[in-house]
Write a protein that holds these residues in place. Structure first.
Motif, PDB file in Angstrom:
ATOM      1  N   VAL A 126      -5.165  10.069  26.337  1.00  0.00           N
ATOM      2  CA  VAL A 126      -5.924  10.039  25.090  1.00  0.00           C
ATOM      3  C   VAL A 126      -5.151  10.751  23.988  1.00  0.00           C
ATOM      4  O   VAL A 126      -5.085  10.283  22.848  1.00  0.00           O
ATOM      5  CB  VAL A 126      -7.308  10.686  25.286  1.00  0.00           C
ATOM      6  N   MET A 127      -4.540  11.893  24.306  1.00  0.00           N
ATOM      7  CA  MET A 127      -3.765  12.632  23.315  1.00  0.00           C
ATOM      8  C   MET A 127      -2.578  11.803  22.827  1.00  0.00           C
ATOM      9  O   MET A 127      -2.254  11.809  21.621  1.00  0.00           O
ATOM     10  CB  MET A 127      -3.272  13.944  23.901  1.00  0.00           C
ATOM     11  N   ALA A 128      -1.923  11.079  23.729  1.00  0.00           N
ATOM     12  CA  ALA A 128      -0.796  10.238  23.337  1.00  0.00           C
ATOM     13  C   ALA A 128      -1.241   9.172  22.346  1.00  0.00           C
ATOM     14  O   ALA A 128      -0.578   8.929  21.323  1.00  0.00           O
ATOM     15  CB  ALA A 128      -0.175   9.591  24.577  1.00  0.00           C
ATOM     16  N   VAL A 316     -10.846  15.406  13.665  1.00  0.00           N
ATOM     17  CA  VAL A 316     -10.465  15.830  15.014  1.00  0.00           C
ATOM     18  C   VAL A 316     -11.148  17.150  15.360  1.00  0.00           C
ATOM     19  O   VAL A 316     -11.654  17.332  16.477  1.00  0.00           O
ATOM     20  CB  VAL A 316      -8.933  15.972  15.127  1.00  0.00           C
ATOM     21  N   TYR A 317     -11.204  18.068  14.402  1.00  0.00           N
ATOM     22  CA  TYR A 317     -11.840  19.369  14.645  1.00  0.00           C
ATOM     23  C   TYR A 317     -13.319  19.207  14.965  1.00  0.00           C
ATOM     24  O   TYR A 317     -13.872  19.947  15.797  1.00  0.00           O
ATOM     25  CB  TYR A 317     -11.661  20.260  13.422  1.00  0.00           C
ATOM     26  N   PHE A 325      -7.837  21.004  19.668  1.00  0.00           N
ATOM     27  CA  PHE A 325      -7.469  20.815  18.264  1.00  0.00           C
ATOM     28  C   PHE A 325      -6.149  21.516  17.953  1.00  0.00           C
ATOM     29  O   PHE A 325      -5.279  20.960  17.274  1.00  0.00           O
ATOM     30  CB  PHE A 325      -8.583  21.356  17.366  1.00  0.00           C
ATOM     31  N   ALA A 326      -5.994  22.754  18.463  1.00  0.00           N
ATOM     32  CA  ALA A 326      -4.747  23.494  18.235  1.00  0.00           C
ATOM     33  C   ALA A 326      -3.568  22.776  18.880  1.00  0.00           C
ATOM     34  O   ALA A 326      -2.477  22.710  18.287  1.00  0.00           O
ATOM     35  CB  ALA A 326      -4.882  24.914  18.788  1.00  0.00           C
ATOM     36  N   GLY A 330      -0.320  21.366  16.978  1.00  0.00           N
ATOM     37  CA  GLY A 330       0.983  21.866  17.402  1.00  0.00           C
ATOM     38  C   GLY A 330       1.938  20.753  17.779  1.00  0.00           C
ATOM     39  O   GLY A 330       3.098  20.747  17.341  1.00  0.00           O
ATOM     40  N   PHE A 331       1.474  19.801  18.576  1.00  0.00           N
ATOM     41  CA  PHE A 331       2.339  18.686  18.956  1.00  0.00           C
ATOM     42  C   PHE A 331       2.752  17.876  17.718  1.00  0.00           C
ATOM     43  O   PHE A 331       3.903  17.432  17.612  1.00  0.00           O
ATOM     44  CB  PHE A 331       1.620  17.775  19.950  1.00  0.00           C
ATOM     45  N   ALA A 332       1.808  17.678  16.792  1.00  0.00           N
ATOM     46  CA  ALA A 332       2.115  16.893  15.597  1.00  0.00           C
ATOM     47  C   ALA A 332       3.180  17.570  14.744  1.00  0.00           C
ATOM     48  O   ALA A 332       4.137  16.922  14.286  1.00  0.00           O
ATOM     49  CB  ALA A 332       0.834  16.672  14.779  1.00  0.00           C
ATOM     50  N   LEU A 333       3.040  18.867  14.511  1.00  0.00           N
ATOM     51  CA  LEU A 333       3.983  19.572  13.647  1.00  0.00           C
ATOM     52  C   LEU A 333       5.358  19.701  14.303  1.00  0.00           C
ATOM     53  O   LEU A 333       6.382  19.485  13.646  1.00  0.00           O
ATOM     54  CB  LEU A 333       3.424  20.952  13.293  1.00  0.00           C
ATOM     55  N   VAL A 334       5.380  20.062  15.571  1.00  0.00           N
ATOM     56  CA  VAL A 334       6.668  20.191  16.268  1.00  0.00           C
ATOM     57  C   VAL A 334       7.380  18.839  16.336  1.00  0.00           C
ATOM     58  O   VAL A 334       8.587  18.736  16.077  1.00  0.00           O
ATOM     59  CB  VAL A 334       6.457  20.767  17.680  1.00  0.00           C
TER      60      VAL A 334
END
Length: 347
Positions: A126-128, A316-317, A325-326, A330-334
């Motif tokens: 789901v996250m992917a 999302v929040y 959410f964190a 984090g994955f998006a920014l990195v």
């Protein structure tokens, strides 16, 4: 997804008799009128600039509208259900690919995620899908080719899948360590206008024109997307005309130009609050690159902004618990920063 259905609150009382005017068109008209009062010459130039730019992408606009309407009319969006079955690694890969390639309305992405989690679909897959979905879709790809070029479009598609994979496998690792349990907030349902494609997927009807209801669905979706894409592109081209007229190129180069890491970092962070819309960002980034913005910074801005813009982040929040959410942010920014730097190095 980017080409979404917008919920409109109808006024009551005497205002209900007035014709509804889309807020984006209203803002554009008001901005043009204000500019005409302040600088009539620039207002005329901006109007010509916007019209010429829209004409220049008309073929790509028509093609993108046709692709999105075909997916809805034929039921090709039902193929998303196939991404969430199988072994975890294959599921993550399939979900990232489907997220980057499937057209879904913005009203349906968040409820769709809720439905997937409520049905027990593993969080890594789901996250992917969640991370890849807002970055790219077929309509976005076509318009990106028309505004920023094929190389930019292909790399952005690769980046969408890569960020999805980063989030998917990263979430898998966190789950293995005992983190990110019970991802949904209490009381979050599993409804939504797109959840049915996972619950009860229907076969795709490629020759949709043979059925009257599907022809009507094609027409309705095409008209909706003509208005949706048209208004955002018109606003973006208008803003680009002001940017070219009033922002010195030296300023752009000083902030986000060059091949160092700092411009990409700045663009990644600025993309979070400044991002308007995936389609609107295309001509704006194109104008900034023409003025001296580093290509990697432009890429990072679009990647980070697409996933972590304030409207998307709030949605999302509202759905996920704070640790999930964190992790999403984090994955998006990195991923955006790393892929922006890579694009800068190979551009």
């Amino acid at each position: 997804m980017s080409n979404g259905t917008e919920t409109v609150r109808r006024p009551h009382g005497p205002l209900a008799r007035l014709p509804h005017i889309d807020r984006v068109w209203l803002v554009l008209a008001a901005a043009l009128a204000l500019l005409a009062l302040i600088d009539s010459d620039q207002a005329a130039r901006s109007l010509r600039f916007t019209a010429d730019a829209l004409l220049g992408v008309a073929v790509f606009l028509a093609l993108s509208i046709g692709v999105a309407a075909f997916a809805k009319a034929s039921g090709a969006d039902n193929l998303i259900a196939r991404a969430f079955s199988g072994q975890p690694a294959w599921m993550i890969l399939a979900a990232a690919l489907m997220g980057a390639l499937s057209p879904f309305c913005s009203c349906g992405v968040i409820p769709l995620i809720a439905a997937l989690l409520a049905m027990g679909v593993p969080l890594p897959a789901v996250m992917a899908f969640w991370l890849a979905s807002p970055i790219m879709d077929p309509s976005m790809f076509v318009l990106t080719v028309g505004t920023l070029g094929t190389g930019f479009a292909v790399y952005k598609t690769f980046a969408a899948v890569a960020i999805g994979l980063l989030g998917g496998f990263g979430t898998w690792a966190l789950l293995s360590a005992g983190a990110l349990q019970n991802p949904l907030r209490e009381g979050v349902g599993n409804g939504g206008c797109s959840a049915r494609v996972v619950r009860a997927p229907q076969p795709v009807v490629w020759r949709f024109w043979q059925e009257r209801d599907r022809r009507e669905k094609f027409r309705t979706n095409a008209l909706f997307n003509l208005n949706f894409l048209g208004k955002w592109l018109a606003l973006a081209f208008f803003l680009e005309s002001l940017m070219v007229a009033y922002i010195p190129a030296d300023t752009v180069v000083g902030l986000v130009g060059g091949e160092s890491v700092l411009p990409v970092v700045i663009a990644t962070l600025v993309g979070v609050p400044a991002y308007l819309n995936g389609y609107a960002a295309l001509p704006l980034v194109g104008g900034l690159i023409d003025q001296g913005m580093a290509p990697g910074a432009g890429m990072a801005f679009m990647l980070a902004g697409g996933v972590t813009s304030i409207p998307a982040a709030v949605a999302v929040y509202a759905l996920a618990r704070p640790p999930v959410f964190a992790a999403y942010l984090g994955f998006a920014l990195v991923g955006s920063l790393g892929l922006g730097l890579l694009f800068n190095a190979i551009y």
